[in-house]
Design an enzyme around this catalytic site. Structure first.
Site, PDB file in Angstrom:
ATOM      1  N   SER A 252      11.142  -5.824 -16.920  1.00  0.00           N
ATOM      2  CA  SER A 252      10.186  -6.847 -17.337  1.00  0.00           C
ATOM      3  C   SER A 252       8.974  -6.194 -17.980  1.00  0.00           C
ATOM      4  O   SER A 252       8.669  -5.022 -17.727  1.00  0.00           O
ATOM      5  CB  SER A 252       9.732  -7.665 -16.118  1.00  0.00           C
ATOM      6  OG  SER A 252       8.631  -8.494 -16.416  1.00  0.00           O
TER       7      SER A 252
ATOM      8  N   TYR B 204       6.404  -7.930  -7.278  1.00  0.00           N
ATOM      9  CA  TYR B 204       7.448  -8.064  -8.290  1.00  0.00           C
ATOM     10  C   TYR B 204       7.282  -7.001  -9.371  1.00  0.00           C
ATOM     11  O   TYR B 204       8.255  -6.346  -9.777  1.00  0.00           O
ATOM     12  CB  TYR B 204       7.374  -9.468  -8.877  1.00  0.00           C
ATOM     13  CG  TYR B 204       8.292  -9.737 -10.051  1.00  0.00           C
ATOM     14  CD1 TYR B 204       9.629 -10.059  -9.848  1.00  0.00           C
ATOM     15  CD2 TYR B 204       7.814  -9.689 -11.362  1.00  0.00           C
ATOM     16  CE1 TYR B 204      10.470 -10.323 -10.923  1.00  0.00           C
ATOM     17  CE2 TYR B 204       8.646  -9.958 -12.434  1.00  0.00           C
ATOM     18  CZ  TYR B 204       9.974 -10.268 -12.209  1.00  0.00           C
ATOM     19  OH  TYR B 204      10.797 -10.538 -13.285  1.00  0.00           O
TER      20      TYR B 204
END
Length: 296
Positions: free
Chosen positions: A191, A204
């Site tokens: 990401s 995360y």
């Protein structure tokens, strides 16, 4: 070029732009209630045989990027086994139908990759169904926004994020490699959070940084076996995980250079390319699909 074709090619206007209606869902989130609905490529993706007769295993394939990748792989000629959480059976049915409509074999497996034994059974099922694994996509992930900061991240949440995003990826990769022939590949979903972490997604983001390192390290380890390892780093993408884990989705993706989030269908081609023979000299790379976010 006709004006309507120019509009269809314009990256800023080809998909819905914020502000989106206010919407919240319980985790893990569902495709149906989303407004606007996500585009997985149902009407747009056209295959050209890039993955003909290859066997793919995909974690987190019930919705979002996973569904778009499953659809694209199938339309490129691959059979696809994908995982979903037990409570996502109805979502998984949508993905299964898309794969079968493309004329390929679809296997939907309820699996919580936080558990090592479930990962083992997953790989055993894939080998039973396909005989071997040509492509592994580690896509399943968990996040939960905590705008109040690190003090609001419970040990339970931290453990779930780490076990889903890292332990599961590690176990499935380790167990799949003995069944992967030369020419096989692993594609991990990282990401933009790996490079530019948002404070409310601290745990995360940590895992996404680790996935970059895992990708580059494993690629060096298995290159002599003829196996490639790469990753895709999406920016903001409109998936069920967003209304299920973020308190405010009205302006989600608005800060990208195109003023909107990506649709899942816009991520799938990167996975197809990395899985295809055309990417045969590409390994240890991260394909950034961040909507123009400057990266280090």
């Amino acid at each position: 070029m006709p004006e309507e074709n120019q509009e269809a090619r314009d990256p800023g206007s080809k998909h819905p732009e914020p502000e989106f209606p206010k919407q919240e869902q319980q985790h893990p989130g569902w495709t149906g209630p989303m407004d606007p609905p996500p585009d997985h490529g149902e009407e747009s993706y056209r295959g050209s045989g890039l993955l003909r007769d290859l066997k793919a295993v995909l974690t987190g394939g019930d919705s979002g990027i996973g569904r778009a990748v499953a659809l694209a792989f199938a339309r490129e000629g691959a059979d696809v086994l994908f995982t979903h959480l037990p409570e996502e059976e109805k979502e998984a049915e949508g993905t299964r139908q898309l794969i079968e409509d493309a004329g390929r074999k679809a296997v939907a497996v309820p699996c919580d990759i936080r558990e090592e034994e479930q990962c083992r059974r997953l790989v055993e099922r894939a080998v039973s169904e396909f005989g071997h694994i040509d492509i592994l996509v580690n896509n399943a992930a968990y996040q939960m926004s905590q705008p109040e900061g690190i003090g609001a991240i419970t040990t339970e949440q931290f453990d779930r994020v780490m076990r889903t995003n890292l332990y599961g990826m590690f176990w499935v990769s380790k167990m799949s490699l003995p069944h992967m022939p030369r020419g096989g590949c692993i594609i991990n979903s990282t990401s933009v959070q790996a490079y530019k972490p948002s404070p409310h997604l601290l745990d995360y983001a940590m895992t996404k940084g680790a996935i970059v390192t895992f990708t580059q390290g494993l690629a060096q380890m298995v290159a002599s076996d003829g196996i490639r390892v790469n990753a895709v780093a999406p920016g903001p993408v409109w998936t069920p995980l967003i209304p299920a884990t973020m308190p405010d989705t009205a302006e989600f993706g608005k800060k990208s250079l195109f003023g909107r989030p990506a649709q899942p269908a816009e991520m799938a081609p990167a996975y197809v390319f990395l899985a295809s023979p055309q990417a045969g000299y590409i390994t240890a790379e991260i394909v950034n699909a961040t909507g123009g976010t400057p990266l280090p």
